[in-house]
Write a protein that holds these residues in place. Structure first.
Motif, PDB file in Angstrom:
ATOM      1  N   THR A  78      24.086  16.021  37.611  1.00 41.99           N
ATOM      2  CA  THR A  78      23.356  14.798  37.953  1.00 41.99           C
ATOM      3  C   THR A  78      21.892  14.912  37.559  1.00 41.99           C
ATOM      4  O   THR A  78      21.305  13.986  36.999  1.00 41.99           O
ATOM      5  CB  THR A  78      23.470  14.507  39.462  1.00 41.99           C
ATOM      6  OG1 THR A  78      24.851  14.360  39.796  1.00 41.99           O
ATOM      7  CG2 THR A  78      22.716  13.236  39.830  1.00 41.99           C
ATOM      8  N   THR A  82      19.464  12.697  34.761  1.00 45.27           N
ATOM      9  CA  THR A  82      18.371  11.843  35.215  1.00 45.27           C
ATOM     10  C   THR A  82      16.987  12.320  34.791  1.00 45.27           C
ATOM     11  O   THR A  82      16.026  11.573  34.902  1.00 45.27           O
ATOM     12  CB  THR A  82      18.389  11.718  36.747  1.00 45.27           C
ATOM     13  OG1 THR A  82      18.273  13.016  37.331  1.00 45.27           O
ATOM     14  CG2 THR A  82      19.679  11.068  37.221  1.00 45.27           C
ATOM     15  N   ARG A 106      12.237  14.086  41.968  1.00 44.84           N
ATOM     16  CA  ARG A 106      13.292  13.081  41.900  1.00 44.84           C
ATOM     17  C   ARG A 106      14.196  13.120  43.131  1.00 44.84           C
ATOM     18  O   ARG A 106      14.451  12.115  43.760  1.00 44.84           O
ATOM     19  CB  ARG A 106      14.137  13.254  40.644  1.00 44.84           C
ATOM     20  CG  ARG A 106      13.524  12.609  39.424  1.00 44.84           C
ATOM     21  CD  ARG A 106      14.530  12.422  38.325  1.00 44.84           C
ATOM     22  NE  ARG A 106      13.903  11.816  37.164  1.00 44.84           N
ATOM     23  CZ  ARG A 106      13.682  10.523  37.015  1.00 44.84           C
ATOM     24  NH1 ARG A 106      14.063   9.692  37.976  1.00 44.84           N
ATOM     25  NH2 ARG A 106      13.096  10.039  35.948  1.00 44.84           N
TER      26      ARG A 106
END
Length: 250
Positions: A78, A82, A106
């Protein structure tokens, strides 16, 4: 065998076999099947430690480590998807510093810890960085301000900044904004920080999760678990990063 060695042994087994049944089957010999004439019984004997040709691993240990490894792998995949700074050729120190902090800002770093028999609690380590920038805007006006990096990452695409198509500058919607030509001054609390603007000693930010105070005065200590890092950059007149480390249990 100590706990670390035990975890290493279990990890090796977990990565080798998709299911616990596959692991049990690997421990069964043709002789076992010949005498027992029952595959299920042979598996039970291996699981109980009465039969088998290798390491004894309990089902709960196998499944706990399998779950932990799967969670860690999913989190890593993930994050790779991103991170807008990934794969970018960054030449300026400021962009390099932001890239180093992008993952933490993040979503926080996810670390999975387990005992030898079950999953322990999961902890997040978060570093919500505050960015100070002072420079001229597109109208030639000098502006400065403090930016909640984590909030900005969630509210806009940083691809344009890491590729150099646009410069990151403070806005009137950031935690602090000041236009030195028009004398417009604005303060806004962010999802991570509460602005304390009426402090006689100067501007302060309170991190909402642990309520620690960040002091941005260059002559003062930044506060508990916080660091002040001036950045030598060719992109801005003045740039400083404030990192705050907070640990919380989820």
């Amino acid at each position: 065998m100590d706990q670390d060695e035990g975890l290493t042994a279990v990890d090796n087994i977990v990565t080798q076999f998709n299911t616990y049944e596959d692991f049990l089957d690997s421990q069964i010999t043709t002789v076992d099947l010949y005498y027992l004439e029952d595959e299920s019984l042979a598996r039970q004997l291996v699981e109980l430690g009465y039969r088998g040709t290798g390491e004894i691993v309990k089902r709960e240990d196998f499944e706990a480590r399998k779950a932990a490894i799967d969670i860690a792998r999913q989190a890593e995949r993930t994050q790779k998807k991103t991170l807008t700074s990934a794969g970018k050729e960054l030449h300026d120190n400021f962009l390099k510093a932001l890239a180093m902090r992008e993952e933490d800002n993040r979503a926080g770093k996810l670390s999975v810890s387990t005992s030898h028999t079950k999953l322990k609690q999961i902890f997040k380590k978060q570093m919500p960085t505050v960015i100070f920038i002072r420079d001229k805007n597109s109208h030639g006006q000098e502006v400065s301000g403090y930016i909640d990096y984590a909030h900005r990452l969630k509210s806009e695409d940083f691809e344009v900044y890491f590729t150099g198509k646009r410069r990151l500058l403070p806005r009137t919607t950031d935690m602090s904004f000041y236009n030195w030509d028009s004398h417009i001054a604005v303060c806004n609390s962010s999802p991570n920080y509460q602005v304390i603007a009426d402090n006689p000693e100067g501007l302060l930010f309170k991190y909402k999760r642990d309520r620690k105070i960040l002091n941005v005065d260059p002559k003062a200590h930044p506060g508990d678990n916080s660091t002040r890092i001036p950045i030598q950059t060719d992109l801005y007149t003045h740039a400083v990063l404030f990192d705050h480390v907070s640990r919380r249990k989820t």
